[in-house]
Design an enzyme around this catalytic site. Sequence first.
Site, PDB file in Angstrom:
ATOM      1  N   ASN A   1     155.236  21.142 -48.772  1.00 48.87           N
ATOM      2  CA  ASN A   1     154.805  22.034 -47.700  1.00 48.87           C
ATOM      3  C   ASN A   1     155.908  23.063 -47.415  1.00 48.87           C
ATOM      4  OD1 ASN A   1     154.228  23.224 -45.191  1.00 48.87           O
ATOM      5  ND2 ASN A   1     153.078  21.430 -44.521  1.00 48.87           N
ATOM      6  N   PRO A   2     155.718  24.302 -47.880  1.00 46.52           N
ATOM      7  CA  PRO A   2     156.759  25.315 -47.661  1.00 46.52           C
ATOM      8  C   PRO A   2     157.005  25.622 -46.186  1.00 46.52           C
ATOM      9  CG  PRO A   2     154.767  26.325 -48.544  1.00 46.52           C
ATOM     10  CD  PRO A   2     154.553  24.833 -48.577  1.00 46.52           C
TER      11      PRO A   2
ATOM     12  N   ASP B   1     157.624  12.703 -43.003  1.00 44.72           N
ATOM     13  CA  ASP B   1     156.193  12.459 -42.872  1.00 44.72           C
ATOM     14  C   ASP B   1     155.867  12.626 -41.401  1.00 44.72           C
ATOM     15  OD1 ASP B   1     153.834  11.700 -44.554  1.00 44.72           O
ATOM     16  OD2 ASP B   1     153.581  10.322 -42.867  1.00 44.72           O
TER      17      ASP B   1
ATOM     18  N   GLU C   1     152.758   8.892 -52.231  1.00 45.27           N
ATOM     19  CA  GLU C   1     152.725   8.606 -50.801  1.00 45.27           C
ATOM     20  C   GLU C   1     152.063   7.257 -50.584  1.00 45.27           C
ATOM     21  OE1 GLU C   1     151.144  10.756 -46.774  1.00 45.27           O
ATOM     22  OE2 GLU C   1     152.167  11.953 -48.279  1.00 45.27           O
TER      23      GLU C   1
ATOM     24  N   LYS D   1     157.086  23.377 -43.719  1.00 43.50           N
ATOM     25  CA  LYS D   1     158.048  22.374 -43.268  1.00 43.50           C
ATOM     26  C   LYS D   1     159.452  22.733 -43.750  1.00 43.50           C
ATOM     27  CE  LYS D   1     155.163  18.224 -43.132  1.00 43.50           C
ATOM     28  NZ  LYS D   1     155.026  16.865 -43.697  1.00 43.50           N
TER      29      LYS D   1
ATOM     30  N   LYS E   1     159.887  26.747 -31.212  1.00 43.74           N
ATOM     31  CA  LYS E   1     159.281  25.527 -31.749  1.00 43.74           C
ATOM     32  C   LYS E   1     160.362  24.592 -32.281  1.00 43.74           C
ATOM     33  CE  LYS E   1     156.034  23.752 -35.138  1.00 43.74           C
ATOM     34  NZ  LYS E   1     155.266  24.027 -36.335  1.00 43.74           N
TER      35      LYS E   1
ATOM     36  N   HIS F   1     158.507  17.892 -32.654  1.00 43.36           N
ATOM     37  CA  HIS F   1     158.694  16.535 -33.143  1.00 43.36           C
ATOM     38  C   HIS F   1     159.659  16.509 -34.318  1.00 43.36           C
ATOM     39  CE1 HIS F   1     155.632  17.962 -36.066  1.00 43.36           C
ATOM     40  NE2 HIS F   1     155.178  18.563 -34.982  1.00 43.36           N
TER      41      HIS F   1
ATOM     42  N   ASP G   1     149.173  23.219 -35.165  1.00 46.05           N
ATOM     43  CA  ASP G   1     149.896  23.962 -34.128  1.00 46.05           C
ATOM     44  C   ASP G   1     148.998  24.743 -33.171  1.00 46.05           C
ATOM     45  OD1 ASP G   1     152.198  22.904 -35.213  1.00 46.05           O
ATOM     46  OD2 ASP G   1     152.970  24.811 -35.973  1.00 46.05           O
TER      47      ASP G   1
END
Length: 188
Positions: free
Chosen positions: A27-28, A82, A53, A30, A177, A182, A159
């Site tokens: 995931n770019p 994750d 996974e 992330k 953000k 989280h 989001d």
Amino acid sequence: RRRGHRAGTGDRAEGEVPVKITVVTNNPHKAREIGLFFGGVAEVTHVALECPEVRDNSVKTIAEKKAEYAYQILKRPLICDDTGFYIHALRGFPGPYAAFVQETIGNEGILRLMEGVSDRKAFFETAIAYADGNDIRVFSGRIQGRVVAPRGTGGFGYDPIFEWRGRTLAEMSPEEKNRVSHRARALR
């Protein structure tokens, strides 16, 4: 932090080796968030390695297994993460299966499931696993909020439908953000 290095300044003492970390994710978005978080403190590289996974109800276990696999392949300090999205009224669904649910039914599907539901409480939980060849350490972060109609154009994934203190994560700048999310809480 290396001796003589002031976090956030980007200045290094002469001859000092910067802290280097590899972010392993497909995931770019992330990878970009993590890179921003460590800006000026560590040199971050992104490797899009397909990690098996494991199916587990714990994002901590999933992140740990990803990091174990990735370290066996890359043989350098790295982090894997994750994230789960837990909606109270849906008994924690989609939980650690958030990425699959996002890819299949998306925010529209989640909102359809929530039609007529007054309990909108939800939370994100991220686990970051750091592997360095000696050990794997797992850190987690959580943010409580609620599911709302989509607002904002920033961010990615859930989001636009996740509100924290009156604003969705998609209504925040990347810097904002990264102070409250989280993922940021797990990285601290």
